[in-house]
Motif scaffolding. Structure first.
Motif, PDB file in Angstrom:
ATOM      1  N   GLY A 111       0.420  -2.227  -9.213  1.00 12.98           N
ATOM      2  CA  GLY A 111       0.474  -2.262 -10.657  1.00 12.98           C
ATOM      3  C   GLY A 111       0.596  -0.899 -11.303  1.00 12.98           C
ATOM      4  N   ARG A 112       0.372   0.176 -10.509  1.00 15.22           N
ATOM      5  CA  ARG A 112       0.326   1.504 -11.120  1.00 15.22           C
ATOM      6  C   ARG A 112       1.252   2.522 -10.456  1.00 15.22           C
ATOM      7  N   GLN A 113       1.821   2.199  -9.294  1.00 17.15           N
ATOM      8  CA  GLN A 113       2.621   3.217  -8.621  1.00 17.15           C
ATOM      9  C   GLN A 113       3.612   2.593  -7.640  1.00 17.15           C
ATOM     10  N   PHE A 114       4.644   3.379  -7.311  1.00 15.34           N
ATOM     11  CA  PHE A 114       5.606   3.064  -6.260  1.00 15.34           C
ATOM     12  C   PHE A 114       5.379   4.060  -5.128  1.00 15.34           C
ATOM     13  N   ASN A 115       5.240   3.563  -3.896  1.00 19.65           N
ATOM     14  CA  ASN A 115       4.934   4.446  -2.767  1.00 19.65           C
ATOM     15  C   ASN A 115       5.994   4.333  -1.681  1.00 19.65           C
ATOM     16  N   PHE A 116       6.340   5.494  -1.127  1.00 24.07           N
ATOM     17  CA  PHE A 116       7.387   5.563  -0.120  1.00 24.07           C
ATOM     18  C   PHE A 116       6.858   6.326   1.100  1.00 24.07           C
ATOM     19  N   THR A 117       6.321   5.606   2.066  1.00 25.33           N
ATOM     20  CA  THR A 117       6.008   6.194   3.364  1.00 25.33           C
ATOM     21  C   THR A 117       6.717   5.369   4.430  1.00 25.33           C
ATOM     22  N   ASP A 118       7.232   6.051   5.446  1.00 23.49           N
ATOM     23  CA  ASP A 118       7.992   5.378   6.520  1.00 23.49           C
ATOM     24  C   ASP A 118       9.031   4.439   5.914  1.00 23.49           C
ATOM     25  N   TRP A 119       9.764   4.945   4.943  1.00 20.85           N
ATOM     26  CA  TRP A 119      10.680   4.115   4.159  1.00 20.85           C
ATOM     27  C   TRP A 119      12.114   4.183   4.661  1.00 20.85           C
ATOM     28  N   GLY A 168       0.829  -1.184   0.000  1.00 24.09           N
ATOM     29  CA  GLY A 168       0.000   0.000   0.000  1.00 24.09           C
ATOM     30  C   GLY A 168       0.863   1.233   0.000  1.00 24.09           C
ATOM     31  N   ALA A 169       0.966   1.866   1.163  1.00 27.37           N
ATOM     32  CA  ALA A 169       1.693   3.120   1.262  1.00 27.37           C
ATOM     33  C   ALA A 169       3.207   2.930   1.214  1.00 27.37           C
ATOM     34  N   PHE A 170       3.677   1.699   1.348  1.00 28.47           N
ATOM     35  CA  PHE A 170       5.088   1.390   1.117  1.00 28.47           C
ATOM     36  C   PHE A 170       5.166   0.190   0.189  1.00 28.47           C
ATOM     37  N   GLY A 171       5.915   0.350  -0.891  1.00 28.40           N
ATOM     38  CA  GLY A 171       6.059  -0.731  -1.858  1.00 28.40           C
ATOM     39  C   GLY A 171       5.488  -0.335  -3.196  1.00 28.40           C
ATOM     40  N   PHE A 172       5.129  -1.325  -4.020  1.00 26.01           N
ATOM     41  CA  PHE A 172       4.616  -0.994  -5.343  1.00 26.01           C
ATOM     42  C   PHE A 172       3.372  -1.802  -5.662  1.00 26.01           C
TER      43      PHE A 172
END
Length: 488
Positions: free
Chosen positions: A170-178, A164-168
């Protein structure tokens, strides 16, 4: 709104544990050389390695913790190389004998590998130990209140999927608490580190300043990048600055369509998928309306912009200077100002006050930010679209017939519906009852005073009611007994 947490089993893989045992726990005089892949001088290696940012040139101890992060993102391999320098400022009011870094990516198997960690002067560490998702570091000497200590580290991320908010996705890469970060410290409880719950958030963030340098391993595969702050391009890299923030988040995709609007000093940006461009324009419009309102009735908005990211995951998440909102709300957008998109953009925008400006322990007392953010929706409709206020009460609150006490921990609610009903919706009714009891003048004076008092702090329910007592001497015991398990 919150994303629904699903706990994932994981193991700390052998290379990390071995590195900690060999390079951290051995006596300093016998510490082995760093692994061959780590440059002991932290110079930039060819093409894909991130450099450790240089020590900031400051003449005196900073007033807040400083995070300097240098990132190289290999899109094809979903791999991130990071150099991090931390200057931690002890704002706890007590002497500290150790530091505890939270490393959220350790919750996913193989997502995090620590390559090197040492003091800012290059000296090796001694006694570092792994505790769940925490790295506990004994200090060389006790850290006095107001004093600082510096560290530097190199680590790698292998982004997990599905995430979800960290990882990828099919449509986006997300970086929270990374990145490894230092949470808030409570003199009675120590470092405030919690396990995830099925619902809600579990972090207790301190406030800090961020400088992030971002580079692509291969510029051919560069993506559209959304971040907690607007970028400045320097030498082919993107540089970001964000001060007095709880965290720093980013999201990248090749699909994003960027919609922006300038309102006075603020640039509001929405990063949405192409099929939702019209909804993205409304999201920007609502965020601008909400920013101007909360800036007026609470305290001035602290940043020069706000980023909205359409999320390819359930449900939504606030971070400093940026929030995610589930694509479901963009997809179901029909008209303005009714509908969930308008309501939830106002909600998430208010979290820049009830999360970032005024911090709280999200696991122990989630009502402190979520009840106030939901009530901020009510204020948005009251002041910006009063003709729809009755609709909001019915559609947002009354139709659900909410039950439950509002002061539970995130672990105390059986499912997402119970959590929202108690913390968000009963929280709104509590605040409305409080407003009716003390009157509008005192209530709005209280909101402003609470926001000003909490600026840059981590507040508790005790703080909430102490600030309230300084504004109004009305007896509110009947109201608190109705909504709180433990009388404030």
């Amino acid at each position: 709104m919150k994303r629904q947490m699903r706990l994932q089993s994981h193991r700390i893989y052998f290379s990390l544990l071995l590195l900690l045992l060999l390079s951290a726990c051995a006596p300093e005089a016998q510490s082995p050389a760093p692994a061959a892949t780590v440059s002991p001088t932290f110079a930039r290696a060819p093409t894909t390695s991130a450099t450790i940012p240089p020590t900031p040139a400051v003449a005196e101890t900073p007033t807040r913790t400083q995070y300097d992060l240098s990132v190289v993102f290999d899109v094809e391999n979903k791999h991130v190389d990071v150099g991090e320098r931390v200057t931690y400022v002890n704002r706890s009011g007590v002497f500290l004998s150790d530091l505890l870094f939270v490393v959220e990516p350790l919750r996913w198997e193989g997502a995090f590998q620590l390559n090197d960690i040492r003091w800012a002067d290059g000296a090796p560490l001694s006694g570092l130990r792994l505790e769940g998702i925490g790295l506990r570091l004994p200090l060389r000497e006790a850290l006095a209140p107001g004093r600082s200590v510096g560290l530097q580290m190199r680590f790698e991320l292998n982004l997990p999927e599905p995430a979800g908010a960290f990882g990828f996705t099919g449509r986006q890469f997300n970086f929270t608490d990374w990145y490894p970060y230092l949470p808030a410290y409570d003199p009675q409880q120590g470092w405030l580190v919690h396990t995830p719950a099925y619902v809600g958030e579990h972090q207790a963030y301190d406030v800090a300043d961020y400088h992030v340098e971002w580079a692509w391993a291969d510029p051919v595969h560069a993506l559209i990048l959304a971040a907690s702050a607007a970028p400045q391009e320097i030498g082919g890299e993107l540089h970001f600055e964000l001060r007095a923030a709880r965290c720093f988040s980013l999201s990248a995709s090749e699909e994003y369509e960027v919609i922006s609007a300038q309102e006075g000093p603020w640039n509001v940006r929405a990063y949405v998928f192409p099929e939702h461009a019209a909804a993205g324009e409304t999201a920007v419009k609502v965020a601008v309306e909400a920013l101007t309102l909360f800036d007026e009735i609470l305290t001035p908005y602290p940043y020069d912009g706000l980023t909205i990211v359409e999320a390819d995951f359930f449900d939504g998440l606030e971070t400093s200077g940026l929030f995610f909102l589930d694509q479901t709300y963009f997809d179901s957008y029909d008209e303005y100002p009714t509908g969930w998109l308008t309501t939830l953009v106002a909600h998430e925008t208010s979290h820049q006050w009830w999360h970032t400006l005024v911090g709280s322990d999200q696991a122990a007392e989630p009502w402190l930010d979520e009840a106030l953010a939901t009530y901020s929706e009510r204020l948005f409709y009251e002041f910006r679209h009063p003709e729809w206020l009755d609709w909001w009460w019915y559609r947002r609150v009354d139709i659900f017939h909410p039950q439950g006490m509002i002061d539970g921990r995130v672990y105390d609610y059986e499912d997402f519906r119970d959590y929202v009903d108690a913390v968000y919706l009963r929280g709104v009714r509590f605040l409305e009852g409080l407003r009716m009891r003390i009157g509008d003048e005192a209530f709005f004076k209280f909101l402003k005073a609470y926001a000003q008092f909490g600026d840059g702090k981590l507040l508790t329910a005790r703080d909430f009611f102490q600030v309230l007592a300084g504004i109004s001497d009305e007896d509110i015991s009947e109201i608190t007994l109705e909504y709180f398990d433990s009388a404030p």
